[in-house]
Design an enzyme around this catalytic site. Structure first.
Site, mmCIF file in Angstrom:
data_model
loop_
_atom_site.group_PDB
_atom_site.id
_atom_site.type_symbol
_atom_site.label_atom_id
_atom_site.label_comp_id
_atom_site.label_asym_id
_atom_site.label_seq_id
_atom_site.Cartn_x
_atom_site.Cartn_y
_atom_site.Cartn_z
ATOM 1 N N PHE A 273 0.872 -1.178 0.000
ATOM 2 C CA PHE A 273 0.000 0.000 0.000
ATOM 3 C C PHE A 273 0.906 1.224 0.000
ATOM 4 O O PHE A 273 1.588 1.496 0.987
ATOM 5 C CB PHE A 273 -0.902 -0.015 1.239
ATOM 6 C CG PHE A 273 -2.082 0.904 1.164
ATOM 7 C CD1 PHE A 273 -3.334 0.432 0.825
ATOM 8 C CD2 PHE A 273 -1.948 2.264 1.429
ATOM 9 C CE1 PHE A 273 -4.434 1.274 0.763
ATOM 10 C CE2 PHE A 273 -3.027 3.120 1.368
ATOM 11 C CZ PHE A 273 -4.287 2.626 1.029
ATOM 12 N N ILE A 275 1.361 5.381 -1.080
ATOM 13 C CA ILE A 275 1.006 6.712 -1.573
ATOM 14 C C ILE A 275 2.320 7.481 -1.684
ATOM 15 O O ILE A 275 3.063 7.587 -0.707
ATOM 16 C CB ILE A 275 0.037 7.456 -0.631
ATOM 17 C CG1 ILE A 275 -1.250 6.648 -0.432
ATOM 18 C CG2 ILE A 275 -0.279 8.851 -1.178
ATOM 19 C CD1 ILE A 275 -2.083 6.448 -1.685
ATOM 20 N N GLN A 280 1.127 12.590 -0.109
ATOM 21 C CA GLN A 280 0.839 12.204 1.268
ATOM 22 C C GLN A 280 0.297 13.382 2.068
ATOM 23 O O GLN A 280 0.485 14.536 1.711
ATOM 24 C CB GLN A 280 2.109 11.645 1.925
ATOM 25 C CG GLN A 280 2.547 10.316 1.347
ATOM 26 C CD GLN A 280 3.847 9.794 1.943
ATOM 27 O OE1 GLN A 280 4.397 10.387 2.869
ATOM 28 N NE2 GLN A 280 4.350 8.686 1.403
ATOM 29 N N GLY A 281 -0.399 13.069 3.156
ATOM 30 C CA GLY A 281 -0.964 14.103 4.013
ATOM 31 C C GLY A 281 -2.219 14.745 3.455
ATOM 32 O O GLY A 281 -2.671 15.776 3.963
ATOM 33 N N GLU A 308 -1.778 -7.398 5.229
ATOM 34 C CA GLU A 308 -0.486 -8.044 5.446
ATOM 35 C C GLU A 308 0.491 -7.098 6.138
ATOM 36 O O GLU A 308 0.869 -6.066 5.579
ATOM 37 C CB GLU A 308 0.103 -8.501 4.111
ATOM 38 C CG GLU A 308 1.455 -9.192 4.232
ATOM 39 C CD GLU A 308 2.033 -9.577 2.880
ATOM 40 O OE1 GLU A 308 3.163 -10.094 2.860
ATOM 41 O OE2 GLU A 308 1.362 -9.359 1.861
#
Length: 482
Positions: A273, A275, A280-281, A308
């Site tokens: 996963f 980004i 981000q943020g 996971e």
């Protein structure tokens, strides 16, 4: 030049700091800001150090649309003497060992030892090392690369099908889903997968030849239709067996085609996963996660969703997203959701309905109970603490078994205080539903004095032991197991 006269710090570079990554448009402008990787040890070794260069700079650029890479390595001076270089690396390794023993450095394991030797042999140019991890089609000249980006921006659309779109900061974002077997997706995945190494600690590649993988990509879409890559996640599908009867009836079908497989009950596992830092943020991770969960919740073939090895940041996002979603579907308004202790029958019903694995659902349920609990109601608060401590004991049973009885109770009580504090922290970021009373300020009680008169009660294996701090008739705090 001898090893004794050389200054290692002048010829040693932190690979996390000298490597700069950027997403670039065809006009040469950078999308957002360039960023450093969080991790480079899978590439440059456990020490995350590059030896033998002064003023080293590694510039790794990706086309913002289709992630075609361009690599440039520069430096002002190179240490040509291999023997001196090997001696410098050995000297640095010795210093790191001393730092490790004194508690000031990081552990150097066997892999790190091997990478030291690799660094001593293959440092003609760090680009050699980088190329081992980059896909075919890597550009080493910038102008031809920029020309290739122009073609991509004109023609590119993400592989697969569009599953969600939304607006954020006056920009449009889209989430696309494609099986890894899609050749266009497979090519894109070859280019994006290195971000797993750069941004996920302990991250590793998926098996791109296993058709049960699906890739969800996040793109920003400009007003003129140009896509810019922002992140992705990979999801794996397992068969889900409730009991042996379902297993027996599914085995023959599972051995058939992939189409047959996706008609069976499944467990979905969210794996990687990512980004990218320029995005981000801005809550894109929450939107991507919610898109997955909304899809899985509506899919009658999906019975359970797992994650996971989530890190702390992902766990926080997941907890808040799950709470908001369960508030939205009204699971806490069900008649079976009572004050603690909540019946096991209702918990099993709710886990199946929400498709959330037991441990995660237990934590969410505890947060929901705490949110509506009036801590001034001593009896209800005590029942709540009992339920949480029971879970903590069960989950940490192996770690607690070697402690004496009094230490176990103290550890469980300390763990409870930490859990309650963390629940309040997480709940502070979740909108409060209209049917939940205003939360009281919690005032944690001090740890109780533990007196040596406790006994374990109950027979047989699997007996749940409940921890609680009670009072005797004289009002003296003591620990008890019941």
């Amino acid at each position: 030049m001898s090893t004794s006269t050389i200054r290692p710090e002048e010829w040693t570079a932190d690979s996390n700091k000298v490597l700069m990554i950027s997403l670039v448009r065809s006009d040469g402008t950078t999308l957002g800001s360039a960023f450093h990787p969080q991790f480079t040890y899978p590439i440059f070794g456990e020490a995350e150090a590059i030896y033998g260069f002064k003023d080293l700079a590694i510039d790794l650029k990706f086309g913002s649309t289709d992630l075609v890479p361009y690599l440039k390595v520069s430096y002002s001076e190179k240490l040509e003497d291999k023997e001196v270089l090997a001696g410098m690396i050995e000297k640095d390794k010795k210093q790191r060992r001393q730092d490790e023993e004194s508690g000031e450095g990081n552990e150097i394991d066997r892999i790190g030892e091997e990478n030291y030797d690799k660094e001593a042999q293959d440092l003609d140019n760090p680009a050699i090392t980088m190329r081992e991890f980059l896909p075919k089609g890597l550009f080493s000249e910038e102008q031809p690369w920029l020309e290739a980006l122009k073609d991509a921006e004109r023609a590119f659309t993400p592989p697969g099908e569009l599953v969600a779109s939304y607006s954020r900061n006056k920009s449009t974002f889209e989430i696309w889903r494609a099986p890894i077997s899609d050749q266009k997706q497979k090519l894109l995945h070859e280019r994006m997968k290195i971000f797993v190494l750069f941004l996920i600690e302990g991250g590793s590649y998926i098996d791109a030849e296993d058709d049960r993988w699906r890739v969800y990509t996040l793109y920003e879409k400009s007003t003129d239709g140009v896509y810019s890559f922002a992140g992705f996640t990979t999801v794996y599908s397992y068969l889900w067996y409730k009991n042996a009867q379902i297993y027996d009836s599914s085995t023959k079908l599972a051995a058939g085609s992939d189409d047959d497989f996706f008609n069976l009950y499944q467990r979905r596992r969210i794996s990687q996963f990512v980004i990218l830092p320029p995005f981000q943020g801005q809550k894109h991770g929450a939107k991507l996660y919610n898109t997955l969960m909304d899809e899985f919740y509506k899919d009658s073939q999906v019975k359970e969703v797992t994650v996971e090895d989530p890190n702390v940041a992902f766990d926080d996002m997941r907890d808040r997203c799950d709470m908001e979603r369960l508030d939205k579907i009204g699971i806490w308004n069900d008649d079976g959701f009572t004050n603690a202790p909540v019946s096991k029958e209702w918990v099993r019903f709710a886990e199946a309905k929400t498709k959330i694995i037991p441990r995660q659902f237990q934590r969410l349920m505890e947060m929901a109970l705490l949110r509506r609990l009036k801590t001034s109601d001593g009896n209800e608060y005590r029942k709540y603490r009992l339920q949480v401590k029971q879970r903590l004991f069960k989950h940490n049973k192996e770690a607690l078994k070697d402690l004496d009885r009094f230490e176990r109770i103290e550890k469980i009580d300390e763990a409870y205080r930490s859990v309650e504090e963390d629940y309040y922290r997480l709940l502070s970021g979740v909108p409060v539903p209209g049917n939940v009373p205003e939360q009281e300020d919690a005032v944690p009680e001090p740890l109780a004095e533990v007196v040596p008169d406790i006994r374990l009660k109950g027979k047989g294996k699997g007996k749940h032991v409940q921890f609680e701090l009670g009072e005797n008739e004289d009002g003296v705090k003591r620990a008890k197991l019941e």
